[in-house]
Motif scaffolding. Structure first.
Motif, mmCIF file in Angstrom:
data_model
loop_
_atom_site.group_PDB
_atom_site.id
_atom_site.type_symbol
_atom_site.label_atom_id
_atom_site.label_comp_id
_atom_site.label_asym_id
_atom_site.label_seq_id
_atom_site.Cartn_x
_atom_site.Cartn_y
_atom_site.Cartn_z
ATOM 1 N N ASP A 149 33.354 -52.609 29.755
ATOM 2 C CA ASP A 149 34.360 -52.628 30.771
ATOM 3 C C ASP A 149 34.533 -54.047 31.297
ATOM 4 O OD1 ASP A 149 34.684 -49.972 31.133
ATOM 5 O OD2 ASP A 149 32.812 -49.560 32.299
ATOM 6 N N ARG A 156 40.950 -48.760 30.322
ATOM 7 C CA ARG A 156 40.215 -49.606 31.177
ATOM 8 C C ARG A 156 40.477 -50.882 31.059
ATOM 9 N NH1 ARG A 156 34.510 -48.799 28.983
ATOM 10 N NH2 ARG A 156 35.421 -48.184 26.933
ATOM 11 N N THR A 157 41.691 -51.202 30.532
ATOM 12 C CA THR A 157 42.318 -52.658 30.538
ATOM 13 C C THR A 157 43.530 -53.005 31.323
ATOM 14 O OG1 THR A 157 41.402 -52.888 28.299
ATOM 15 C CG2 THR A 157 42.697 -54.425 28.586
#
Length: 332
Positions: A68, A100-101
């Motif tokens: 993450d 998650r970016t």
């Protein structure tokens, strides 16, 4: 001294990737970090990790990442980037990490991998002009624009091919830290700061690629006489053939009418004058043969997606920005 937020940039490689797609952006981000203005944490990742061999035979070390906290996920391209069946693990990696970016980007045929991961659906994107038609056929759920250096659509960025990865990196640096730092990095890299995303991937004459010498000569004549009236009859006379024969041959060899090609040549000639900013736009319109500003404005909107005034405004902002500003303005 205020704490600086470190932005993690993970660049995705896979067997057979194009080395310059990796090294160009990587160098730009590293130079920005070395200037102590942009605290980028850079990593090269792959689906399997370990050594990954590029298409030129040069191996590059990579880590296997499912972490993450990635700020920007950038996937590079390669000569066989459209052979997605060979890169299913890479597609799965993108599917896992992208949600998650904060920001996702691709260089060249890396767009095929973003598309296979479903990240381009409903968006507009670009890739190397040679592969644009194949990308559009294979993935009809988004629109491919082959005549752009790079495109931003939401949090997804796509760049055309190879050296345009540097243009993309400069644009990302500008978005993060302002035009001042982006310009300083470009100067250090000895590259143009910076080709606008709307700029064509190639010059009009190179793109049209006429087969016959006469059509090539007509285009060269036109470029040398842009400030003059350039009718079909004038162009045909310059290469000593009849107007009707010339018009048919021109369309058959280039896929465009003479009028459209001349319009593009004039717009191409006007861009550096507009960005230089020392001459009135009205004078530029006359000097390249548009005749009046409104005619030039319509041509620019058709070709580049924005009027000449917008290009000049962006150029002035870049020139006037003397220091980087955190969180640069969002640009479409």
């Amino acid at each position: 001294m205020a704490h600086k937020v470190v932005r993690s940039i993970a660049i995705v490689v896979y067997p057979g990737f194009e080395l310059l797609d990796l090294s160009g952006p990587l160098c730009a981000f590293n130079v920005a970090s070395c200037m102590h203005e942009a605290p980028y944490a850079l990593s090269v990742i792959s689906a399997r990790g370990g050594s990954v061999v590029s298409c030129s035979g040069v191996p590059v070390g990579s880590s296997k990442s499912t972490q993450d906290g990635i700020d920007t996920l950038l996937v590079v391209g390669g000569p066989e980037g459209q052979a997605l069946e060979r890169h299913r693990r890479t597609v799965a990696l993108l599917e896992n990490l992208a949600p998650r970016t904060r920001r996702v980007a691709s260089v060249c045929t890396g767009a095929f991998l973003l598309a296979a991961a479903g990240l381009l659906d409903g968006r507009k994107a670009t890739t190397h002009w040679r592969y644009a038609a194949a990308l559009q056929r294979r993935f009809p759920k988004f629109r491919v624009d082959a005549d752009r250096i790079f495109i931003k659509d939401g949090n997804i960025w796509t760049a055309a091919g190879i050296t345009s990865g540097i243009d993309l990196a400069l644009a990302l640096i500008e978005e993060d830290f302002g035009a001042g730092l982006s310009k300083a990095v470009a100067k250090d890299l000895v590259v143009y700061h910076r080709r606008p995303g709307a700029q064509s991937q190639f010059s009009t004459i190179l793109e049209l690629e006429p087969a016959s010498g006469r059509i090539k000569d007509a285009l060269s004549f036109a470029r040398e006489h842009l400030h003059e009236p350039l009718t079909v009859e004038r162009l045909a006379g310059a290469v000593c053939i009849g107007a009707r024969q010339f018009a048919r041959a021109f369309v058959n060899e280039t896929g465009e009418t003479p009028a459209k090609a001349i319009e593009r040549l004039r717009a191409e000639a006007a861009i550096p004058l507009i960005e230089k900013g020392t001459e009135p736009i009205e004078s530029i319109a006359r000097s390249v043969g548009f005749g009046d500003v409104e005619r030039m404005r319509r041509a620019f909107v058709r070709i580049y997606g924005q009027p000449p005034q917008s290009l000049r405004r962006a150029s002035r902002l870049n020139a006037q920005s003397g220091s980087p500003a955190m969180g640069g303005a969002d640009r479409a």
